[in-house]
Design a protein around this motif. Structure first.
Motif, PDB file in Angstrom:
ATOM      1  N   ASP A  81       0.855  -1.177   0.000  1.00  9.15           N
ATOM      2  CA  ASP A  81       0.000   0.000   0.000  1.00  9.15           C
ATOM      3  C   ASP A  81       0.899   1.237   0.000  1.00  9.15           C
ATOM      4  O   ASP A  81       1.563   1.521   0.988  1.00  9.15           O
ATOM      5  N   CYS A  82       0.938   1.930  -1.088  1.00  9.86           N
ATOM      6  CA  CYS A  82       1.773   3.127  -1.226  1.00  9.86           C
ATOM      7  C   CYS A  82       0.982   4.413  -1.065  1.00  9.86           C
ATOM      8  O   CYS A  82       1.531   5.506  -1.239  1.00  9.86           O
ATOM      9  N   SER A  83      -0.296   4.310  -0.729  1.00  7.60           N
ATOM     10  CA  SER A  83      -1.174   5.480  -0.717  1.00  7.60           C
ATOM     11  C   SER A  83      -0.706   6.574   0.242  1.00  7.60           C
ATOM     12  O   SER A  83      -0.973   7.753   0.005  1.00  7.60           O
ATOM     13  N   THR A  84       0.024   6.217   1.300  1.00 10.03           N
ATOM     14  CA  THR A  84       0.471   7.229   2.258  1.00 10.03           C
ATOM     15  C   THR A  84       2.000   7.347   2.307  1.00 10.03           C
ATOM     16  O   THR A  84       2.526   8.064   3.147  1.00 10.03           O
ATOM     17  N   LEU A  85       2.700   6.662   1.418  1.00  2.86           N
ATOM     18  CA  LEU A  85       4.162   6.675   1.450  1.00  2.86           C
ATOM     19  C   LEU A  85       4.730   7.716   0.492  1.00  2.86           C
ATOM     20  O   LEU A  85       4.191   7.938  -0.595  1.00  2.86           O
ATOM     21  N   PRO A  86       5.852   8.341   0.874  1.00  5.82           N
ATOM     22  CA  PRO A  86       6.533   9.273  -0.035  1.00  5.82           C
ATOM     23  C   PRO A  86       7.071   8.543  -1.266  1.00  5.82           C
ATOM     24  O   PRO A  86       7.331   7.335  -1.221  1.00  5.82           O
ATOM     25  N   ASP A  87       7.248   9.278  -2.344  1.00  3.73           N
ATOM     26  CA  ASP A  87       7.783   8.724  -3.586  1.00  3.73           C
ATOM     27  C   ASP A  87       9.242   8.324  -3.389  1.00  3.73           C
ATOM     28  O   ASP A  87      10.097   9.176  -3.141  1.00  3.73           O
ATOM     29  N   LYS A  88       9.527   7.030  -3.477  1.00  2.00           N
ATOM     30  CA  LYS A  88      10.892   6.524  -3.435  1.00  2.00           C
ATOM     31  C   LYS A  88      10.863   5.003  -3.527  1.00  2.00           C
ATOM     32  O   LYS A  88       9.796   4.398  -3.644  1.00  2.00           O
ATOM     33  N   ARG A  89      12.041   4.411  -3.464  1.00  2.00           N
ATOM     34  CA  ARG A  89      12.176   2.952  -3.433  1.00  2.00           C
ATOM     35  C   ARG A  89      12.385   2.526  -1.992  1.00  2.00           C
ATOM     36  O   ARG A  89      13.061   3.202  -1.227  1.00  2.00           O
ATOM     37  N   TYR A  90      11.811   1.364  -1.636  1.00  2.00           N
ATOM     38  CA  TYR A  90      11.870   0.855  -0.271  1.00  2.00           C
ATOM     39  C   TYR A  90      12.464  -0.551  -0.265  1.00  2.00           C
ATOM     40  O   TYR A  90      12.053  -1.408  -1.061  1.00  2.00           O
ATOM     41  N   ALA A  91      13.404  -0.796   0.642  1.00  2.00           N
ATOM     42  CA  ALA A  91      13.976  -2.133   0.789  1.00  2.00           C
ATOM     43  C   ALA A  91      12.892  -3.087   1.283  1.00  2.00           C
ATOM     44  O   ALA A  91      12.090  -2.731   2.146  1.00  2.00           O
ATOM     45  N   ASP A  92      12.861  -4.278   0.735  1.00  2.00           N
ATOM     46  CA  ASP A  92      11.913  -5.296   1.197  1.00  2.00           C
ATOM     47  C   ASP A  92      12.631  -6.191   2.192  1.00  2.00           C
ATOM     48  O   ASP A  92      13.403  -7.082   1.813  1.00  2.00           O
ATOM     49  N   THR A 102       8.900   0.061  -5.434  1.00  2.00           N
ATOM     50  CA  THR A 102       8.836   1.478  -5.766  1.00  2.00           C
ATOM     51  C   THR A 102       7.433   2.015  -5.552  1.00  2.00           C
ATOM     52  O   THR A 102       6.461   1.406  -5.983  1.00  2.00           O
ATOM     53  N   CYS A 103       7.353   3.158  -4.885  1.00  2.00           N
ATOM     54  CA  CYS A 103       6.099   3.886  -4.718  1.00  2.00           C
ATOM     55  C   CYS A 103       6.255   5.237  -5.406  1.00  2.00           C
ATOM     56  O   CYS A 103       7.251   5.931  -5.200  1.00  2.00           O
ATOM     57  N   GLN A 104       5.279   5.584  -6.233  1.00  2.00           N
ATOM     58  CA  GLN A 104       5.310   6.866  -6.947  1.00  2.00           C
ATOM     59  C   GLN A 104       3.891   7.390  -7.047  1.00  2.00           C
ATOM     60  O   GLN A 104       3.018   6.704  -7.574  1.00  2.00           O
ATOM     61  N   GLY A 105       3.660   8.560  -6.516  1.00  2.00           N
ATOM     62  CA  GLY A 105       2.334   9.165  -6.592  1.00  2.00           C
ATOM     63  C   GLY A 105       1.261   8.325  -5.919  1.00  2.00           C
ATOM     64  O   GLY A 105       0.121   8.310  -6.366  1.00  2.00           O
ATOM     65  N   GLY A 106       1.629   7.613  -4.856  1.00  2.00           N
ATOM     66  CA  GLY A 106       0.677   6.773  -4.138  1.00  2.00           C
ATOM     67  C   GLY A 106       0.420   5.432  -4.796  1.00  2.00           C
ATOM     68  O   GLY A 106      -0.378   4.640  -4.309  1.00  2.00           O
ATOM     69  N   THR A 107       1.106   5.142  -5.907  1.00  2.00           N
ATOM     70  CA  THR A 107       0.904   3.893  -6.646  1.00  2.00           C
ATOM     71  C   THR A 107       2.080   2.953  -6.430  1.00  2.00           C
ATOM     72  O   THR A 107       3.236   3.385  -6.473  1.00  2.00           O
ATOM     73  N   TYR A 108       1.799   1.700  -6.214  1.00  2.00           N
ATOM     74  CA  TYR A 108       2.814   0.650  -6.085  1.00  2.00           C
ATOM     75  C   TYR A 108       3.237   0.209  -7.480  1.00  2.00           C
ATOM     76  O   TYR A 108       2.409  -0.179  -8.288  1.00  2.00           O
ATOM     77  N   PHE A 109       4.543   0.307  -7.764  1.00  2.00           N
ATOM     78  CA  PHE A 109       5.053  -0.061  -9.081  1.00  2.00           C
ATOM     79  C   PHE A 109       5.850  -1.355  -9.071  1.00  2.00           C
ATOM     80  O   PHE A 109       6.604  -1.620  -9.995  1.00  2.00           O
TER      81      PHE A 109
END
Length: 144
Positions: A81-92, A102-109
């Motif tokens: 869920d990227c809806s509240t996360l800042p635009d960037k890449r996150y380690a899993d 990757t989260c961009q504009g609230g979208t999970y890529f």
């Protein structure tokens, strides 16, 4: 000008897809959770899985095609869920940081994978040697 941009874009797509297949046999190969390349005679065609708002699909290595996430094992079958996360890449961290999403504009890529031996460094936004990355992904500053 627009024709020139279209030509450059097509050339870049060809070069990227051609590079993906150098040294590979004919077949389908995963590029990341959201894309794959079909290689034939050292040349390839890159296919991207549908992005939202279309059906959210990811690459399924068993069927060698895009599929619904619930049919695909983690990490590709995982959805964030990227809806509240800042635009960037996150380690899993569930993959010991060997992949990132990757989260961009609230979208999970989707997920991407680091090369073997390296982990994702959120500070640098690149895959890096574990000794250069702070915990929990690496060992920097721990004396290991």
């Amino acid at each position: 000008m627009q024709t020139c941009l279209l030509l450059l874009s097509a050339l870049a797509a060809y070069l990227v897809s051609a590079d993906e297949c150098v040294g590979k046999n004919n077949g389908v190969f995963e590029i990341g959770c959201r894309a794959y390349v079909v290689c034939h005679n050292q040349h390839g065609t890159i296919h991207h899985c549908a992005d939202p708002p279309a059906l959210n699909t990811v690459y399924n290595s068993r069927t060698k095609s895009c599929d619904q996430p619930h049919n695909v094992p983690a990490p590709c079958g995982s959805w964030r869920d990227c809806s509240t996360l800042p635009d960037k890449r996150y380690a899993d961290v569930t993959t010991n940081c060997t992949s990132y999403y990757t989260c961009q504009g609230g979208t999970y890529f989707g997920h991407n994978f680091c090369n073997p031996g390296v982990v994702f460094d959120e500070n640098m936004q690149i895959c890096n040697w574990p000794g250069n990355v702070a915990p929990p992904c690496g060992t920097a500053g721990t004396g290991r």
